[in-house]
Write a protein that holds these residues in place. Sequence first.
Motif, PDB file in Angstrom:
ATOM      1  N   ALA A 237      38.503  28.194  47.585  1.00  0.00           N
ATOM      2  CA  ALA A 237      37.344  29.041  47.302  1.00  0.00           C
ATOM      3  C   ALA A 237      37.712  30.279  46.501  1.00  0.00           C
ATOM      4  O   ALA A 237      36.918  30.750  45.674  1.00  0.00           O
ATOM      5  CB  ALA A 237      36.674  29.448  48.615  1.00  0.00           C
ATOM      6  N   LEU A 238      38.916  30.831  46.724  1.00  0.00           N
ATOM      7  CA  LEU A 238      39.308  32.054  46.024  1.00  0.00           C
ATOM      8  C   LEU A 238      39.380  31.830  44.521  1.00  0.00           C
ATOM      9  O   LEU A 238      38.823  32.607  43.735  1.00  0.00           O
ATOM     10  CB  LEU A 238      40.656  32.550  46.554  1.00  0.00           C
ATOM     11  CG  LEU A 238      41.218  33.805  45.867  1.00  0.00           C
ATOM     12  CD1 LEU A 238      40.252  34.974  46.029  1.00  0.00           C
ATOM     13  CD2 LEU A 238      42.591  34.151  46.441  1.00  0.00           C
ATOM     14  N   PHE A 239      40.053  30.755  44.113  1.00  0.00           N
ATOM     15  CA  PHE A 239      40.164  30.503  42.673  1.00  0.00           C
ATOM     16  C   PHE A 239      38.821  30.090  42.083  1.00  0.00           C
ATOM     17  O   PHE A 239      38.509  30.440  40.945  1.00  0.00           O
ATOM     18  CB  PHE A 239      41.200  29.411  42.401  1.00  0.00           C
ATOM     19  CG  PHE A 239      41.365  29.099  40.941  1.00  0.00           C
ATOM     20  CD1 PHE A 239      42.018  29.985  40.104  1.00  0.00           C
ATOM     21  CD2 PHE A 239      40.852  27.928  40.400  1.00  0.00           C
ATOM     22  CE1 PHE A 239      42.170  29.710  38.756  1.00  0.00           C
ATOM     23  CE2 PHE A 239      40.982  27.648  39.052  1.00  0.00           C
ATOM     24  CZ  PHE A 239      41.647  28.544  38.223  1.00  0.00           C
ATOM     25  N   THR A 240      38.016  29.360  42.843  1.00  0.00           N
ATOM     26  CA  THR A 240      36.688  28.984  42.364  1.00  0.00           C
ATOM     27  C   THR A 240      35.842  30.215  42.090  1.00  0.00           C
ATOM     28  O   THR A 240      35.176  30.313  41.050  1.00  0.00           O
ATOM     29  CB  THR A 240      35.980  28.090  43.400  1.00  0.00           C
ATOM     30  OG1 THR A 240      36.766  26.918  43.634  1.00  0.00           O
ATOM     31  CG2 THR A 240      34.596  27.693  42.911  1.00  0.00           C
ATOM     32  N   THR A 241      35.890  31.190  43.005  1.00  0.00           N
ATOM     33  CA  THR A 241      35.150  32.440  42.812  1.00  0.00           C
ATOM     34  C   THR A 241      35.663  33.194  41.589  1.00  0.00           C
ATOM     35  O   THR A 241      34.879  33.728  40.798  1.00  0.00           O
ATOM     36  CB  THR A 241      35.270  33.325  44.052  1.00  0.00           C
ATOM     37  OG1 THR A 241      34.791  32.612  45.199  1.00  0.00           O
ATOM     38  CG2 THR A 241      34.472  34.610  43.885  1.00  0.00           C
ATOM     39  N   LEU A 242      36.982  33.227  41.423  1.00  0.00           N
ATOM     40  CA  LEU A 242      37.558  33.915  40.275  1.00  0.00           C
ATOM     41  C   LEU A 242      37.175  33.231  38.969  1.00  0.00           C
ATOM     42  O   LEU A 242      36.863  33.895  37.972  1.00  0.00           O
ATOM     43  CB  LEU A 242      39.075  33.955  40.418  1.00  0.00           C
ATOM     44  CG  LEU A 242      39.846  34.641  39.286  1.00  0.00           C
ATOM     45  CD1 LEU A 242      39.472  36.119  39.197  1.00  0.00           C
ATOM     46  CD2 LEU A 242      41.352  34.492  39.488  1.00  0.00           C
ATOM     47  N   LEU A 243      37.157  31.901  38.959  1.00  0.00           N
ATOM     48  CA  LEU A 243      36.809  31.156  37.751  1.00  0.00           C
ATOM     49  C   LEU A 243      35.349  31.384  37.374  1.00  0.00           C
ATOM     50  O   LEU A 243      35.029  31.623  36.195  1.00  0.00           O
ATOM     51  CB  LEU A 243      37.079  29.665  37.963  1.00  0.00           C
ATOM     52  CG  LEU A 243      36.717  28.729  36.810  1.00  0.00           C
ATOM     53  CD1 LEU A 243      37.465  29.116  35.537  1.00  0.00           C
ATOM     54  CD2 LEU A 243      36.998  27.278  37.184  1.00  0.00           C
ATOM     55  N   VAL A 244      34.464  31.327  38.362  1.00  0.00           N
ATOM     56  CA  VAL A 244      33.041  31.571  38.095  1.00  0.00           C
ATOM     57  C   VAL A 244      32.840  32.993  37.585  1.00  0.00           C
ATOM     58  O   VAL A 244      32.062  33.235  36.652  1.00  0.00           O
ATOM     59  CB  VAL A 244      32.209  31.312  39.362  1.00  0.00           C
ATOM     60  CG1 VAL A 244      30.762  31.753  39.158  1.00  0.00           C
ATOM     61  CG2 VAL A 244      32.263  29.840  39.743  1.00  0.00           C
ATOM     62  N   SER A 245      33.543  33.956  38.179  1.00  0.00           N
ATOM     63  CA  SER A 245      33.434  35.348  37.731  1.00  0.00           C
ATOM     64  C   SER A 245      33.920  35.509  36.296  1.00  0.00           C
ATOM     65  O   SER A 245      33.325  36.245  35.506  1.00  0.00           O
ATOM     66  CB  SER A 245      34.234  36.262  38.665  1.00  0.00           C
ATOM     67  OG  SER A 245      33.778  36.160  40.000  1.00  0.00           O
ATOM     68  N   THR A 246      34.997  34.811  35.945  1.00  0.00           N
ATOM     69  CA  THR A 246      35.510  34.879  34.573  1.00  0.00           C
ATOM     70  C   THR A 246      34.513  34.304  33.590  1.00  0.00           C
ATOM     71  O   THR A 246      34.297  34.860  32.508  1.00  0.00           O
ATOM     72  CB  THR A 246      36.841  34.113  34.478  1.00  0.00           C
ATOM     73  OG1 THR A 246      37.780  34.663  35.408  1.00  0.00           O
ATOM     74  CG2 THR A 246      37.410  34.210  33.068  1.00  0.00           C
TER      75      THR A 246
END
Length: 215
Positions: free
Chosen positions: A176-185
Amino acid sequence: MHDSFTPLGGMVPLINIMLGEVVFGGVGAGLYGMFVFIVLAVFIAGLMVGRTPEYLGKKIESYDVKMAMLAVLVADLHESGILRARGGRAVRYRRHYQPWAHGLSQILYAYVSSAENNGSAFAGINANTRWYNTSTAVAQLLGRFFMIVPIMAMAGNLASKKVVPASAGTFQVTGALFTTLLVSTILIVGALTFFPALSLGPILEHLLMAAGKAF
């Protein structure tokens, strides 16, 4: 057909295309667009937490980030060119599209679709003119070929690297952490890039419509 949508409804296919077809509803080759955002997200994560940027066991180095940013900057050229066309030579062809904010939305969709999708246009614009036939062809050339060159260079560079075993300093690209970061990017780098053009087009048209303005 998209020209019959409400202002914000017409903005949805615009955003789907502008993001590089990386979201649901965006029809096209969104795999390499997502790859660019992944490289940027991994690099940003490495800067924030002090870990080595890696993806698929390959180190993300300065060359990869430079190529990813070059691909993003090519998309930025579309917006600046569209806005200049709206204020400059395209004004001569005002009879070929509707004036005010909706006219900008029509021009915006024509160029963005030419560069990143199937080259369609809002039904209210007559794109069969010397100016639009030439300028949308240039947008297609930039959007298809100038963008694929840095992406292929980045892919080739990663393919030539050796796989590095994961260590304690490796940033995990799952969960979930990387998914959130990717969506934010995607939202920050992708969506905000085109926000000025969208604010002058469909968003402004929606506010004028809510105020009872007709075109």
